[in-house]
Design a protein around this motif. Structure first.
Motif, PDB file in Angstrom:
ATOM      1  N   ALA A  63      49.225   2.998  34.694  1.00 22.11           N
ATOM      2  CA  ALA A  63      48.703   2.704  36.025  1.00 22.11           C
ATOM      3  C   ALA A  63      47.261   3.182  36.192  1.00 22.11           C
ATOM      4  O   ALA A  63      46.458   2.540  36.874  1.00 22.11           O
ATOM      5  CB  ALA A  63      49.596   3.335  37.088  1.00 22.11           C
ATOM      6  N   PHE A  64      46.921   4.292  35.559  1.00 21.56           N
ATOM      7  CA  PHE A  64      45.588   4.865  35.748  1.00 21.56           C
ATOM      8  C   PHE A  64      44.631   4.543  34.602  1.00 21.56           C
ATOM      9  O   PHE A  64      43.472   4.942  34.642  1.00 21.56           O
ATOM     10  CB  PHE A  64      45.688   6.377  35.957  1.00 21.56           C
ATOM     11  CG  PHE A  64      46.235   6.722  37.311  1.00 21.56           C
ATOM     12  CD1 PHE A  64      45.408   6.735  38.413  1.00 21.56           C
ATOM     13  CD2 PHE A  64      47.574   6.987  37.474  1.00 21.56           C
ATOM     14  CE1 PHE A  64      45.904   7.023  39.668  1.00 21.56           C
ATOM     15  CE2 PHE A  64      48.088   7.272  38.733  1.00 21.56           C
ATOM     16  CZ  PHE A  64      47.250   7.291  39.826  1.00 21.56           C
ATOM     17  N   SER A  65      45.073   3.816  33.602  1.00 19.15           N
ATOM     18  CA  SER A  65      44.238   3.570  32.426  1.00 19.15           C
ATOM     19  C   SER A  65      43.006   2.719  32.705  1.00 19.15           C
ATOM     20  O   SER A  65      42.030   2.776  31.960  1.00 19.15           O
ATOM     21  CB  SER A  65      45.063   2.940  31.305  1.00 19.15           C
ATOM     22  OG  SER A  65      45.483   1.642  31.671  1.00 19.15           O
ATOM     23  N   SER A  66      43.018   1.929  33.777  1.00 17.52           N
ATOM     24  CA  SER A  66      41.836   1.111  34.071  1.00 17.52           C
ATOM     25  C   SER A  66      40.824   1.837  34.948  1.00 17.52           C
ATOM     26  O   SER A  66      39.686   1.395  35.085  1.00 17.52           O
ATOM     27  CB  SER A  66      42.249  -0.190  34.771  1.00 17.52           C
ATOM     28  OG  SER A  66      42.654   0.071  36.097  1.00 17.52           O
ATOM     29  N   GLY A  67      41.246   2.944  35.572  1.00 13.63           N
ATOM     30  CA  GLY A  67      40.353   3.680  36.456  1.00 13.63           C
ATOM     31  C   GLY A  67      40.351   3.157  37.886  1.00 13.63           C
ATOM     32  O   GLY A  67      39.819   3.798  38.788  1.00 13.63           O
ATOM     33  N   LYS A  71      37.119  -1.548  32.427  1.00 11.60           N
ATOM     34  CA  LYS A  71      37.482  -0.126  32.393  1.00 11.60           C
ATOM     35  C   LYS A  71      36.237   0.740  32.299  1.00 11.60           C
ATOM     36  O   LYS A  71      36.105   1.744  33.001  1.00 11.60           O
ATOM     37  CB  LYS A  71      38.413   0.162  31.213  1.00 11.60           C
ATOM     38  CG  LYS A  71      39.801  -0.413  31.369  1.00 11.60           C
ATOM     39  CD  LYS A  71      40.656  -0.099  30.154  1.00 11.60           C
ATOM     40  CE  LYS A  71      42.052  -0.648  30.291  1.00 11.60           C
ATOM     41  NZ  LYS A  71      42.917  -0.281  29.158  1.00 11.60           N
ATOM     42  N   LEU A  72      35.315   0.343  31.438  1.00 11.44           N
ATOM     43  CA  LEU A  72      34.067   1.090  31.274  1.00 11.44           C
ATOM     44  C   LEU A  72      33.283   1.126  32.587  1.00 11.44           C
ATOM     45  O   LEU A  72      32.773   2.172  32.987  1.00 11.44           O
ATOM     46  CB  LEU A  72      33.220   0.460  30.163  1.00 11.44           C
ATOM     47  CG  LEU A  72      31.910   1.145  29.836  1.00 11.44           C
ATOM     48  CD1 LEU A  72      32.152   2.557  29.325  1.00 11.44           C
ATOM     49  CD2 LEU A  72      31.153   0.344  28.796  1.00 11.44           C
ATOM     50  N   ASN A  84      35.355  12.070  26.594  1.00 12.59           N
ATOM     51  CA  ASN A  84      36.645  12.279  25.927  1.00 12.59           C
ATOM     52  C   ASN A  84      37.812  12.120  26.896  1.00 12.59           C
ATOM     53  O   ASN A  84      38.836  11.525  26.549  1.00 12.59           O
ATOM     54  CB  ASN A  84      36.701  13.676  25.287  1.00 12.59           C
ATOM     55  CG  ASN A  84      35.725  13.804  24.138  1.00 12.59           C
ATOM     56  OD1 ASN A  84      35.424  12.837  23.446  1.00 12.59           O
ATOM     57  ND2 ASN A  84      35.182  14.993  23.954  1.00 12.59           N
ATOM     58  N   VAL A  85      37.654  12.654  28.106  1.00  6.24           N
ATOM     59  CA  VAL A  85      38.705  12.521  29.117  1.00  6.24           C
ATOM     60  C   VAL A  85      38.899  11.045  29.447  1.00  6.24           C
ATOM     61  O   VAL A  85      40.040  10.553  29.493  1.00  6.24           O
ATOM     62  CB  VAL A  85      38.356  13.332  30.391  1.00  6.24           C
ATOM     63  CG1 VAL A  85      39.355  13.072  31.504  1.00  6.24           C
ATOM     64  CG2 VAL A  85      38.294  14.818  30.076  1.00  6.24           C
ATOM     65  N   ALA A  86      37.800  10.337  29.653  1.00  6.72           N
ATOM     66  CA  ALA A  86      37.877   8.900  29.957  1.00  6.72           C
ATOM     67  C   ALA A  86      38.569   8.153  28.817  1.00  6.72           C
ATOM     68  O   ALA A  86      39.458   7.319  29.055  1.00  6.72           O
ATOM     69  CB  ALA A  86      36.481   8.337  30.189  1.00  6.72           C
ATOM     70  N   PHE A  96      34.786  -2.118  41.848  1.00  3.22           N
ATOM     71  CA  PHE A  96      35.801  -1.789  40.855  1.00  3.22           C
ATOM     72  C   PHE A  96      36.615  -3.029  40.519  1.00  3.22           C
ATOM     73  O   PHE A  96      36.716  -3.954  41.325  1.00  3.22           O
ATOM     74  CB  PHE A  96      36.741  -0.693  41.385  1.00  3.22           C
ATOM     75  CG  PHE A  96      36.206   0.698  41.217  1.00  3.22           C
ATOM     76  CD1 PHE A  96      36.834   1.597  40.378  1.00  3.22           C
ATOM     77  CD2 PHE A  96      35.085   1.118  41.899  1.00  3.22           C
ATOM     78  CE1 PHE A  96      36.343   2.879  40.215  1.00  3.22           C
ATOM     79  CE2 PHE A  96      34.585   2.394  41.758  1.00  3.22           C
ATOM     80  CZ  PHE A  96      35.218   3.273  40.906  1.00  3.22           C
ATOM     81  N   SER A  97      37.208  -3.015  39.342  1.00  3.52           N
ATOM     82  CA  SER A  97      38.022  -4.144  38.898  1.00  3.52           C
ATOM     83  C   SER A  97      39.391  -3.652  38.456  1.00  3.52           C
ATOM     84  O   SER A  97      39.507  -2.624  37.798  1.00  3.52           O
ATOM     85  CB  SER A  97      37.331  -4.841  37.724  1.00  3.52           C
ATOM     86  OG  SER A  97      38.177  -5.814  37.172  1.00  3.52           O
ATOM     87  N   GLU A  98      40.417  -4.421  38.807  1.00  2.00           N
ATOM     88  CA  GLU A  98      41.775  -4.091  38.379  1.00  2.00           C
ATOM     89  C   GLU A  98      42.050  -4.594  36.962  1.00  2.00           C
ATOM     90  O   GLU A  98      43.095  -4.296  36.396  1.00  2.00           O
ATOM     91  CB  GLU A  98      42.799  -4.707  39.334  1.00  2.00           C
ATOM     92  CG  GLU A  98      42.859  -4.030  40.670  1.00  2.00           C
ATOM     93  CD  GLU A  98      43.981  -4.561  41.533  1.00  2.00           C
ATOM     94  OE1 GLU A  98      45.135  -4.118  41.347  1.00  2.00           O
ATOM     95  OE2 GLU A  98      43.692  -5.415  42.384  1.00  2.00           O
TER      96      GLU A  98
END
Length: 183
Positions: A27-31, A59-60, A80-82, A50-52
């Protein structure tokens, strides 16, 4: 810990996507949802950008927009966290959201007087804009360097001539044979 965060996200904040402990990393992988959380606290002005989407460029984009705001909140966030969140490394998104939860709760308690928020918000917007312009400048420099490197690589590629086709070789052999017959 993720149950508490899910309750906070789903019931208190009512984010656009229901989050469960099993789906947390994805769920959170795209930011996008992180941006939505910050937007709900009026800390992410550019949430409309932002984009889903789950493609890497989206994501970047999302994570580069999140970075300045997270830094201003004192949340540990770097490349690294990202990367760990984008690649859905177990526990990475949970850790970041927990840090964000703590930072936002601290901010919420400090802002209840109504005095801090009006003075912090413009300052924060200015800092975010400065950090965004620096990040944009860094991205442009990085792209320029990449383009220069690609140009050098392309210039250095040795042009290998095409091998002659069999048809041409057969024609040459036939011509040689004809010369021999004439002699």
């Amino acid at each position: 810990m993720s149950e508490i965060l899910c309750q906070w996200l789903n019931q208190e904040l009512k984010v656009s996507q229901t989050v469960s402990p099993k789906s947390f990393a994805k769920a959170f992988s795209s930011g996008y949802l992180i941006g939505e959380v910050l937007h709900k606290f009026a800390l992410q002005d550019d949430f409309a950008d932002f984009s889903e989407s789950r493609i890497s460029s989206a994501k970047l984009n999302n994570f580069s927009r999140l970075e300045p705001t997270l830094h201003l909140l004192g949340v540990q966030f770097d490349q690294n966290v990202a990367h760990n969140i984008i690649t859905e490394k177990p526990g990475a998104a949970t850790k970041l959201l927990y840090q964000l939860y703590i930072a936002l709760q601290r901010k919420k308690k400090g802002v209840q007087t109504g005095v801090e928020m009006p003075t912090v918000q413009p300052l924060m917007s200015t800092k975010v804009q400065n950090m965004k312009s620096e990040a944009f400048r860094d991205q442009r420099l990085s792209r320029r360097r990449q383009n220069e490197i690609m140009a050098k690589i392309q210039a250095a590629i040795i042009q290998i001539p095409k091998p002659t086709s069999n048809r041409t070789l057969k024609t040459l052999d036939a011509q040689k044979l004809m010369k021999k017959k004439k002699k």
